[in-house]
Design a protein around this motif. Sequence first.
Motif, PDB file in Angstrom:
ATOM      1  N   ASP A 139       1.100  -0.992   0.253  1.00  0.00           N
ATOM      2  CA  ASP A 139      -0.130   0.059  -0.330  1.00  0.00           C
ATOM      3  C   ASP A 139       0.750   1.362   0.049  1.00  0.00           C
ATOM      4  N   THR A 140       0.461   2.190  -0.896  1.00  0.00           N
ATOM      5  CA  THR A 140       1.338   3.257  -0.695  1.00  0.00           C
ATOM      6  C   THR A 140       0.151   4.297  -0.674  1.00  0.00           C
ATOM      7  N   ALA A 141       1.053   5.674   0.047  1.00  0.00           N
ATOM      8  CA  ALA A 141       0.103   6.695   0.588  1.00  0.00           C
ATOM      9  C   ALA A 141      -1.109   7.680  -0.673  1.00  0.00           C
ATOM     10  N   GLN A 145      -0.520   1.732  -5.116  1.00  0.00           N
ATOM     11  CA  GLN A 145       0.097   0.875  -4.267  1.00  0.00           C
ATOM     12  C   GLN A 145       1.971   0.908  -5.282  1.00  0.00           C
ATOM     13  N   ALA A 146       2.229   0.081  -4.696  1.00  0.00           N
ATOM     14  CA  ALA A 146       3.656  -0.441  -5.325  1.00  0.00           C
ATOM     15  C   ALA A 146       3.417  -2.116  -5.449  1.00  0.00           C
ATOM     16  N   LEU A 147       4.982  -2.508  -6.492  1.00  0.00           N
ATOM     17  CA  LEU A 147       3.886  -4.037  -5.970  1.00  0.00           C
ATOM     18  C   LEU A 147       6.211  -4.062  -6.456  1.00  0.00           C
ATOM     19  N   ASN A 148       6.047  -5.196  -5.502  1.00  0.00           N
ATOM     20  CA  ASN A 148       7.578  -5.517  -4.722  1.00  0.00           C
ATOM     21  C   ASN A 148       8.195  -7.182  -5.505  1.00  0.00           C
ATOM     22  N   CYS A 493      11.525  -3.334  -6.651  1.00  0.00           N
ATOM     23  CA  CYS A 493       9.780  -2.020  -6.127  1.00  0.00           C
ATOM     24  C   CYS A 493       9.381  -1.271  -7.190  1.00  0.00           C
ATOM     25  N   ILE A 494       8.869  -0.920  -7.846  1.00  0.00           N
ATOM     26  CA  ILE A 494       8.031  -1.179  -8.741  1.00  0.00           C
ATOM     27  C   ILE A 494       7.078   0.509  -8.171  1.00  0.00           C
TER      28      ILE A 494
END
Length: 496
Positions: A139-141, A145-148, A493-494
């Motif tokens: 989750d991002t602010a 979202q980000a993909l790890n 991390c994208i």
Amino acid sequence: MSASNKQATPHLGGVLQNYIGGRFVDSGQHFANVNPVDGSEINKVSEATLSLVDEAVVAAKAALAGEWGQLSDNERSVLMHKVADGIEARFDEFVAAEMADTGKSLWQASNIDIPRGAANFRVFADLAKARSGECFKTDTADGQQALNYSVNKPLGVVAVIAPWNLPLLLLTWKLAPAMAVGNAVIAKPSEDTPATATLLAEVMHEAGVPAGAFNLVHGFGPNSAGEFLSQHSGIDAVTFTGESGTGSAIMKAAADNVKALSFELGGKNAAIIFDDADFEAAVAGTAKSVFTNGGQVCLCTERVYVQRSIFDKFVAALKEKAEALRIDWPEDASTDMGPLISHKHQQKVLSYYQLAKEEGATFITGGGVPSFGDKRDQGAFVEPTIITGLPETARCIKEEVFGPICHIAPFDTEAEAVAMANDSEYGLAATVWTTNLQRAHRVAPQMETGIVWVNTWYLRDLRTPFGGVKLSGIGREGGAHSLSFYSEPMNICIKL
Ligand code: NAD
């Protein structure tokens, strides 16, 4: 695959050579390879100098930057299967070479050592290809979202330092996963067992493994190839099987470069036999776990604890098994036990037989050297030996002998047996014999070891974690554990 792999390969009988950057190389500095059956010289071995070890490191780095490093997982897997095919195609040569170096029986070399050498390549070729990575959505602010996700890279140049007791089996146990995940390797077999490793170099060559991906250096430990490798700043990891004291020396040598280390070390393994065990199975299984390969398997039992009500009966039955063992020429199909690996090791084992006498042991059987009346009297044979009556503090109970000997002691309660088995600086393997299912599940996890067998011994599945605690090792190999040690996971991390 590599054009440089066209050179004719050397054969056993002359000088066993090093294999560096796809070429067989003789340093000009030789030592003798001796047959422990009769003390005769089999051939000479070319000892790698420091500059040859340097060359091997340069060749390995070049392989990583070149053809070997470019192979896909699938291409590497196909090559590893070709290596296994190559071992199987030259099966009889491998068996003969292993028997000549070690004196082990035809049965053992052809049913355990050499088949496992090939199996190690097949299993890790398949596991490496099937491996998946981790992936997390984070989750991002901003709510996007980000993909790890993780990718696995090889460690780089891996030194594989192996012992003499199961030469091809233990060397390939480490080489196969290291190569399957893309490392370039430098293998150093024991100075006592150089032959099958040299045949393996020929197989690698014939299979078309790119130059520099597999290198072989022969030699000893201190001030020789073993130490040169462990100290070398160009080597990224050392994977070692051998004595705990040697592991400690390698750890010190590797400290300056903070190399990754995997250690499979010594043991003083216990067997616990409860009075509810299947008696015949426990006797047969314990005889196997004490005397296989002349007791020269790291997993062999040297301490046997038997519940008091069956103690005398068990000692008598194990004595009968020990005395029935056929100690003979390795090539005889009915031979159970050959010589020990060398005269030096014979002297070590005999010094423990002597120490047991001095410590006040009762010899149930054995304790000496068999007499043949032929050239085997110049060999490194000892008698299978069973002792009783020592206190648990005796050196013969505490120290690894690595020969065909066990001490049998009685116990009364389950708690007492667990405490005695665990009272060791080592922690490799334990064996528990009982038909009580609850007891098996209660006792097994209490063992301070990396491996516990219940109602069996040396039943191996190559996917399971293998290794020891305390002085018996660092880390685990086997299946995913091997792939993990020989790889460097990297997280990407994208931001989406
Ligand atoms: P060892 O430690 O004497 O030698 C093993 C290897 O290390 C050899 O190749 C040797 O040349 C090299 N070596 C020796 N000194 C070195 C140094 N200072 N630096 C770098 N390399 C060095 O062991 P061994 O006598 O060949 O084998 C028997 C031992 O191995 C026993 O203790 C046995 O329990 C152990 N072992 C453990 C396992 C396991 O999986 N835990 C398996 C087999 C054997």
